[in-house]
Scaffold this active site. Structure first.
Site, short mmCIF file in Angstrom:
data_model
loop_
_atom_site.label_atom_id
_atom_site.label_comp_id
_atom_site.label_asym_id
_atom_site.label_seq_id
_atom_site.Cartn_x
_atom_site.Cartn_y
_atom_site.Cartn_z
N CYS A 17 -4.14 17.18 4.65
CA CYS A 17 -4.49 16.74 6.10
C CYS A 17 -4.98 18.02 6.81
O CYS A 17 -4.35 19.02 6.48
CB CYS A 17 -3.53 16.39 6.87
SG CYS A 17 -3.64 16.15 8.63
N GLY B 289 -8.11 -18.15 -2.26
CA GLY B 289 -8.58 -16.94 -3.19
C GLY B 289 -7.35 -16.15 -3.53
O GLY B 289 -7.43 -14.82 -3.62
N HIS C 237 -2.74 -5.93 4.53
CA HIS C 237 -2.29 -4.64 3.81
C HIS C 237 -3.05 -3.48 4.43
O HIS C 237 -3.12 -2.68 3.46
CB HIS C 237 -2.50 -5.17 2.31
CG HIS C 237 -1.86 -6.04 1.86
ND1 HIS C 237 -2.04 -6.81 0.65
CD2 HIS C 237 -0.37 -6.73 2.27
CE1 HIS C 237 -1.04 -7.97 0.36
NE2 HIS C 237 0.16 -7.72 1.37
#
Length: 279
Positions: free
Chosen positions: A178, A218, A120
């Site tokens: 940005c 987990g 991720h």
């Protein structure tokens, strides 16, 4: 719940029978480092669902709320250190083909694991959605603090992935854009509603194909991006073992379910494997 000594013994036996496993880890590995998880032992949400990808990109108020709350919550993640579970998994690396983690905290790498896929992404890095500019999240928070000094005094309980349970008026928060193109800056992580990059998935599946089994540690596996590895393992005839407190989405298809504390169970398993190793 199973006693960790018993879970560790069963896991050690499983690993001895399957000498090369792919590991999939989730938030339950990092909770002992002080990073909250999303779900309870029934797999249900503990709090409001996290920000959605399209909402973040399409709504300035959503970005204001996200970055303002992150000024509080990010400190918990950035200051977190690996706990024994991370070090136990690093010590098991000689028995693993790859460690695929759903976590974005980089604690596996800090504990010494070398072969890691951040499924991720990574929360310590920020990317421009327009030009691809990359910088550290610490840098963005420094800019945010300079632009929004009034928000530095807030405190709130931490939520997963650098968020915080903060409810104030965010309308005056100035969002950092940005510095190269004035585009939208976003943590370099896969938000809910977005897709995991294909290369990361393929790398994990290739490792699984070459492994003897799949070890899930987990994770409730409620998110499909992780659960998919269990589906492929079942399709390819790879045994599956889960070590997690509570329910997982894969319970109906696993070969061994260990409902036990992660850290203590890993410690017991590792001790048994080391004691049985050839001198």
């Amino acid at each position: 719940m199973m006693a960790p000594d018993l879970a560790g013994e069963q896991l050690a036996e499983f690993l001895q029978q399957h000498p090369k496993v792919m590991v999939l880890s989730g938030a339950g590995v990092s909770t002992d480092s002080g990073i909250p998880d999303y779900r309870d032992q029934k797999g249900e949400w503990k709090r409001r669902q996290p920000v959605q990808h399209q909402e973040f990109l399409g709504s300035e108020p959503i970005r204001q709320r996200y970055w303002a709350r992150s000024l509080v919550g990010w400190l918990v993640v950035s200051r977190a250190r690996p706990n024994p579970a991370h070090y136990h998994l690093a010590d098991l690396e000689s028995r693993t083909s790859l460690l695929v983690t759903q976590n974005v905290d980089r604690l596996h790498q800090k504990a010494g694991s070398q072969r890691v896929v951040d499924l991720h992404g990574r929360a310590d890095r920020v990317i421009c959605m327009d030009c691809g500019y990359l910088c550290t999240r610490d840098q963005v928070h420094e800019w945010s603090g300079e632009m929004n000094p009034d928000y530095l005094g807030f405190s709130a309980s931490a939520a997963p992935d650098g968020d915080a349970d903060l409810s104030v008026d965010f309308s005056g928060f100035r969002v950092v854009n940005c510095p190269c193109c004035d585009g939208i800056l976003k943590p370099d992580v896969v938000f809910f509603g977005d897709y995991v990059p294909k290369q990361r998935v393929d790398t994990g599946l290739n490792a699984l194909r070459e492994s003897d089994a799949l070890l899930v540690v987990g994770s409730s596996l409620m998110v499909y991006s992780g659960y998919r590895f269990c589906r492929y393992a079942r399709e390819w005839g790879k045994p599956i073992v889960t070590l997690n407190l509570g329910k997982t989405r894969a319970d109906p298809i696993v070969d061994l379910k260990l409902n036990a504390p992660v850290t203590q169970s890993l410690a017991r398993s590792l001790a048994l494997l080391q004691s049985s190793a050839p001198a």
